[in-house]
Design an enzyme around this catalytic site. Structure first.
Site, PDB file in Angstrom:
ATOM      1  N   LYS A 182       0.896  -1.194  -0.136  1.00  0.00           N
ATOM      2  CA  LYS A 182      -0.170   0.213   0.002  1.00  0.00           C
ATOM      3  C   LYS A 182       0.583   1.216   0.289  1.00  0.00           C
ATOM      4  CE  LYS A 182      -2.498   2.742   2.155  1.00  0.00           C
ATOM      5  NZ  LYS A 182      -1.959   3.864   0.900  1.00  0.00           N
ATOM      6  N   GLU A 257       8.577   1.286  10.980  1.00  0.00           N
ATOM      7  CA  GLU A 257      10.122   2.451  11.189  1.00  0.00           C
ATOM      8  C   GLU A 257       9.062   3.781  11.086  1.00  0.00           C
ATOM      9  OE1 GLU A 257      12.044   1.199   8.150  1.00  0.00           O
ATOM     10  OE2 GLU A 257      13.018  -0.458   9.089  1.00  0.00           O
ATOM     11  N   CYS A 291      13.188  10.828   6.583  1.00  0.00           N
ATOM     12  CA  CYS A 291      12.839  10.234   8.070  1.00  0.00           C
ATOM     13  C   CYS A 291      15.044  10.426   9.198  1.00  0.00           C
ATOM     14  CB  CYS A 291      12.620   9.033   8.223  1.00  0.00           C
ATOM     15  SG  CYS A 291      13.692   7.638   7.455  1.00  0.00           S
ATOM     16  N   GLU A 390       8.787  17.093  14.162  1.00  0.00           N
ATOM     17  CA  GLU A 390       9.162  16.442  12.939  1.00  0.00           C
ATOM     18  C   GLU A 390       8.411  17.125  11.945  1.00  0.00           C
ATOM     19  OE1 GLU A 390       8.693  12.615  11.236  1.00  0.00           O
ATOM     20  OE2 GLU A 390      10.577  12.639  10.273  1.00  0.00           O
TER      21      GLU A 390
HETATM   22  P1  NAD Z   1       2.186   8.600   6.551  1.00  0.00           P
HETATM   23  O1  NAD Z   1       2.233   7.816   8.512  1.00  0.00           O
HETATM   24  O2  NAD Z   1       0.997   9.722   6.409  1.00  0.00           O
HETATM   25  O3  NAD Z   1       1.872   7.628   5.372  1.00  0.00           O
HETATM   26  C1  NAD Z   1       2.482   6.414   5.256  1.00  0.00           C
HETATM   27  C2  NAD Z   1       1.684   5.224   4.642  1.00  0.00           C
HETATM   28  O4  NAD Z   1       0.311   4.997   5.665  1.00  0.00           O
HETATM   29  C3  NAD Z   1       1.158   5.580   3.686  1.00  0.00           C
HETATM   30  O5  NAD Z   1       0.610   5.136   2.318  1.00  0.00           O
HETATM   31  C4  NAD Z   1      -0.408   6.050   4.442  1.00  0.00           C
HETATM   32  O6  NAD Z   1      -1.297   6.014   3.171  1.00  0.00           O
HETATM   33  C5  NAD Z   1      -0.449   4.996   5.466  1.00  0.00           C
HETATM   34  N1  NAD Z   1      -1.785   5.798   5.962  1.00  0.00           N
HETATM   35  C6  NAD Z   1      -2.576   5.988   6.448  1.00  0.00           C
HETATM   36  N2  NAD Z   1      -2.887   6.444   7.545  1.00  0.00           N
HETATM   37  C7  NAD Z   1      -3.438   5.533   7.629  1.00  0.00           C
HETATM   38  C8  NAD Z   1      -4.248   4.422   8.608  1.00  0.00           C
HETATM   39  N3  NAD Z   1      -4.904   4.532   9.628  1.00  0.00           N
HETATM   40  N4  NAD Z   1      -4.588   3.293   8.379  1.00  0.00           N
HETATM   41  C9  NAD Z   1      -3.487   2.523   7.666  1.00  0.00           C
HETATM   42  N5  NAD Z   1      -2.506   3.439   6.826  1.00  0.00           N
HETATM   43  C10 NAD Z   1      -2.471   4.590   6.663  1.00  0.00           C
HETATM   44  O7  NAD Z   1       3.793   9.491   6.669  1.00  0.00           O
HETATM   45  P2  NAD Z   1       4.022   9.889   4.980  1.00  0.00           P
HETATM   46  O8  NAD Z   1       3.259  10.871   5.623  1.00  0.00           O
HETATM   47  O9  NAD Z   1       4.180   9.072   3.889  1.00  0.00           O
HETATM   48  O10 NAD Z   1       5.659   9.644   5.178  1.00  0.00           O
HETATM   49  C11 NAD Z   1       6.617  10.973   6.077  1.00  0.00           C
HETATM   50  C12 NAD Z   1       6.465   9.796   7.538  1.00  0.00           C
HETATM   51  O11 NAD Z   1       7.401   9.026   7.390  1.00  0.00           O
HETATM   52  C13 NAD Z   1       7.982  10.831   8.454  1.00  0.00           C
HETATM   53  O12 NAD Z   1       7.425  11.362   9.477  1.00  0.00           O
HETATM   54  C14 NAD Z   1       8.935  10.000   8.059  1.00  0.00           C
HETATM   55  O13 NAD Z   1      10.113  10.255   9.009  1.00  0.00           O
HETATM   56  C15 NAD Z   1       8.870   8.983   8.007  1.00  0.00           C
HETATM   57  N6  NAD Z   1       9.385   7.964   7.443  1.00  0.00           N
HETATM   58  C16 NAD Z   1      10.217   6.976   8.488  1.00  0.00           C
HETATM   59  C17 NAD Z   1      11.591   6.237   8.399  1.00  0.00           C
HETATM   60  C18 NAD Z   1      12.262   5.376   9.040  1.00  0.00           C
HETATM   61  O14 NAD Z   1      12.398   3.837   8.421  1.00  0.00           O
HETATM   62  N7  NAD Z   1      12.080   5.354  10.022  1.00  0.00           N
HETATM   63  C19 NAD Z   1      11.800   6.661   6.815  1.00  0.00           C
HETATM   64  C20 NAD Z   1      10.761   7.058   5.960  1.00  0.00           C
HETATM   65  C21 NAD Z   1       9.687   8.301   6.449  1.00  0.00           C
END
Ligand code: NAD
Length: 487
Positions: A182, A257, A291, A390
Site C-alpha cells: 500500500k 519505522e 526520516c 518533525e
Molecule cells: P504517513 O504516516 O502519513 O503515511 C504512511 C503510509 O501510511 C501511507 O501509505 C498512508 O497512506 C498510510 N496510512 C495513512 N493512514 C493510515 C491508517 N489509518 N492505517 C493504515 N495506513 C495508513 O507518512 P508519510 O507522510 O507518507 O511519510 C512521512 C513520514 O514517514 C515521516 O514521519 C518520516 O519520518 C517517516 N519515515 C520514516 C522512515 C524510517 O525508516 N523510520 C523512513 C521514511 C519515512
C-alpha cells in the site's frame, strides 16, 4: 508507451492484483500531481475495502500455492530476475520517481541500484542460511526451522517510494511470504510499476500485489484483515499508533519505522569542510523529506557563529528548480498541503523567539510548484516546538551547546530516536558520544551510509523492531523448534 518526461500526456494506472493491472472495484480514480507545477501527472485507480479483500485473497492463494513451498534456489532465482529488471528499467524509474515526488534526478538515480540490491541481497541471503541445532547430552536433539509467516501488508510513505517498497518486499518475498503493498497516495507511481516489473520477471500471480488508495480506508482494512499476518509500516509515528490499535484485534506481527528528529552534532575539532558539507546534505538532501535527516544541528559554542555563517553561505549556493534538471539540488516538496505544513513551522518558530536567518520563502519564478528555499532557523532552544517536532522539509533548527555533556543532553532531549550524527576528530569522544545518544543509528563523520547487513530501526517513538540483514528475516519468518528424543 508514454514517458514521464512527456508532460502533455496524463498516465493511467490501475491496481496490481493477482498478476494483472485492474481497475478499482468502484471504478473510481484519483489524481496524482506533479509537485513541480501541480499539474496532473497520472490518474490512478482508487482502491477501497473490496479491493483490499481481493488483493489479500490473491496473496493468500499464492501463499498456499506455489510460493511458500517453492525450492529456495528457484525463489532466489526469480527474485534475482526482479533485481535485474529494476536495473534495466532504472532510467525510467528514476525519472518517474522525480516527477512524482519532486526528488532531484541525481538522487533518484542513486536509489534505483539500491532498490535492485534490496532484491538481490535477500535473494542471495536465503540461499546461505544454516539452521542451528542444539543437542542435549546425546538424549535429545533440538533443531529449528524458519518458515514463512503468510500474507504481509507493506505500508510505505512517499519520501522514498520505490526504495522503501523494495526494502520491504525483497526480504518479505525471499522468506517465502506474499504481500500486498500500500503506497502513499501522493506518490504511488513507482510502487505500482513494481507489480509490472515482478510480472515481467516471472513472479507467480498473486505473490506481489499493489493497491493505491486512501490510508484510512485501504490501510485500515489491511490492518484489520484476518488473513494479513504481519505488517511492515514506514511512516509517521501517529499513523503507526493507529495501525497498532487496529491490528491488535488480530494480533499481527508488526515492524514500525517511524518519524525522526535527529541530532547532527558538530564539535569544534571536526574537519571543517567535511562537517559543513555533511551537515548541508543531512538536512537538504531530498528537500529534507528524510526520516534520517540531521534536522537538529547542534554546534559547539566556540565555532557557532563562524559555522552558522559558512552553513548559510553553502545553503545559498544550492540550486532549486525542476527535479528533472541535472543541476538541481533541491526540488519541490511533495504536495501543496505538505508545503503548507512545513511553512506553518516557520511561523511557530518565530512565535517561539527563534530567528529565520536564511530562506523561508518561495524562490522567485517557481510559484506554481511546492518550492521552499533551504531554510535555517537559529537561536533555537531545544524545548521549542520547532526543535521537538518533525518538520520534514528543508528546514534546519540550529542549537548552540557547550561541551560534550550538554551535546548529549540536548541530542537525547527528544521523543524520537531514529538516528544521529557526530562530527569530531577525537576518537574517544566519537565513541563516547555515539554510545550515549539514544538512537537506532549513529554516524560518525558521515551521514546516510546504509549497508544492508546492519540492523536498522528506531528507539523511543521512532520505531519498533529492526530490519536489515538477518533482522529482516527474523521479522519475516516464523522460527520453529523441533525437539526429538534420540534414546
Ligand atoms: P504517513 O504516516 O502519513 O503515511 C504512511 C503510509 O501510511 C501511507 O501509505 C498512508 O497512506 C498510510 N496510512 C495513512 N493512514 C493510515 C491508517 N489509518 N492505517 C493504515 N495506513 C495508513 O507518512 P508519510 O507522510 O507518507 O511519510 C512521512 C513520514 O514517514 C515521516 O514521519 C518520516 O519520518 C517517516 N519515515 C520514516 C522512515 C524510517 O525508516 N523510520 C523512513 C521514511 C519515512
Amino acid at each position: 508507451m508514454s514517458t514521464v518526461l512527456d508532460r502533455t500526456e496524463v498516465q493511467h494506472r490501475g491496481l496490481f492484483i493477482n498478476g494483472q493491472e485492474v481497475p478499482s472495484a468502484s471504478g473510481e480514480t484519483f489524481d496524482v500531481l506533479n509537485p513541480t507545477d501541480n499539474s496532473v501527472l497520472a490518474r490512478v485507480a482508487k482502491a477501497n475495502r473490496e479491493d483490499v479483500d481481493r488483493a489479500v485473497a490473491a496473496a493468500q492463494e499464492a501463499f498456499s500455492g506455489p510460493w511458500s513451498r517453492m525450492k529456495t534456489a528457484e525463489r532466489s532465482a526469480l527474485l534475482s530476475k526482479v533485481a535485474q529488471r529494476i536495473v534495466e528499467r532504472a532510467p525510467e524509474l528514476a525519472a518517474l520517481e522525480s516527477s512524482d515526488v519532486g526528488k532531484p534526478l541525481k538522487e533518484s538515480r542513486v536509489e534505483m541500484p539500491r532498490a535492485s540490491l534490496n532484491f538481490r541481497f535477500f535473494a542471495e541471503l536465503i540461499t546461505k542460511l544454516n539452521n542451528e541445532s542444539a543437542p542435549v547430552d546425546g538424549d535429545f536433539l533440538n533443531y529449528h526451522q524458519r518458515r514463512p509467516v503468510g500474507v504481509a501488508a507493506l505500508i510505505t510513505p512517499w519520501n522514498f517510494p520505490f526504495m522503501l517498497t523494495t526494502w520491504k518486499a525483497g526480504p518479505c518475498l525471499a522468506a517465502g511470504n506474499t504481500c500486498v503493498i500500500k503506497p502513499a497516495s501522493v506518490a504511488p507511481m513507482t510502487p505500482l510499476l513494481l507489480g509490472e516489473i515482478c510480472a515481467e520477471a516471472g513472479l507467480p500471480e498473486g505473490v506481489l500485489n499493489v493497491i493505491a488508495g486512501p490510508g484510512p480506508v485501504v490501510g485500515t482494512r489491511l490492518a484489520e484483515h484476518p488473513d494479513v499476518k504481519l505488517i511492515s509500516f514506514t511512516g509517521e509515528t501517529v499513523t503507526g499508533q493507529t495501525i497498532m490499535t487496529t491490528a491488535s484485534k488480530t494480533l499481527k506481527r508488526l515492524s514500525f519505522e517511524l518519524g525522526g528528529k535527529s541530532a547532527n552534532v558538530v564539535f569544534a575539532d571536526a574537519t571543517w569542510d567535511e562537517a559543513l558539507a555533511g551537515s548541508i546534505r543531512a538536512i537538504y538532501a531530498n528537500q529534507g523529506e528524510v526520516c534520517l535527516a540531521g534536522s537538529r544541528l547542534l554546534v559547539e559554542d566556540r565555532i557557532y557563529d563562524r559555522f552558522l555563517a559558512d552553513f548559510i553561505d553553502r545553503a545559498g549556493k544550492l540550486q532549486i528548480g525542476n527535479p528533472l534538471s541535472e543541476s538541481t539540488d533541491l526540488g519541490p516538496l511533495v504536495s501543496a498541503e505538505h508545503l503548507a505544513r512545513v511553512r506553518s513551522y516557520l511561523e511557530i518558530a518565530e512565535g517561539e523567539g527563534a530567528k529565520i536567518v536564511y530562506g523561508g520563502k518561495t524562490p522567485a519564478g517557481l510559484e506554481q510548484g511546492n518550492f521552499l528555499q533551504p531554510t535555517v532557523i537559529a537561536d533555537v532552544d531545544s524545548r521549542m516546538r520547532c526543535a521537538q517536532e518533525e518538520i520534514f522539509g528543508p528546514v534546519v533548527t540550529v542549537i548552540r551547546f557547550k561541551g560534550e555533556d550538554e551535546a548529549v543532553r540536548i541530542a537525547n532531549d527528544s521523543k524520537y530516536g531514529l538516528a544521529g550524527v557526530v562530527w569530531t576528530n577525537d576518537l574517544r569522544r566519537a565513541h563516547r558520544v555515539a554510545q550515549a545518544i539514544d538512537s537506532g543509528t549513529i554516524w560518525v563523520n558521515c551521514w546516510f551510509v546504509r549497508d544492508l547487513r546492519v540492523p536498522f530501526g528506531g528507539m523511543k517513538e521512532s520505531g519498533i523492531g529492526r530490519e536489515g540483514g538477518h533482522w529482516s528475516l527474523d521479522f519475516y519468518t516464523e522460527q520453529k523448534n523441533i525437539c526429538i528424543k534420540l534414546t
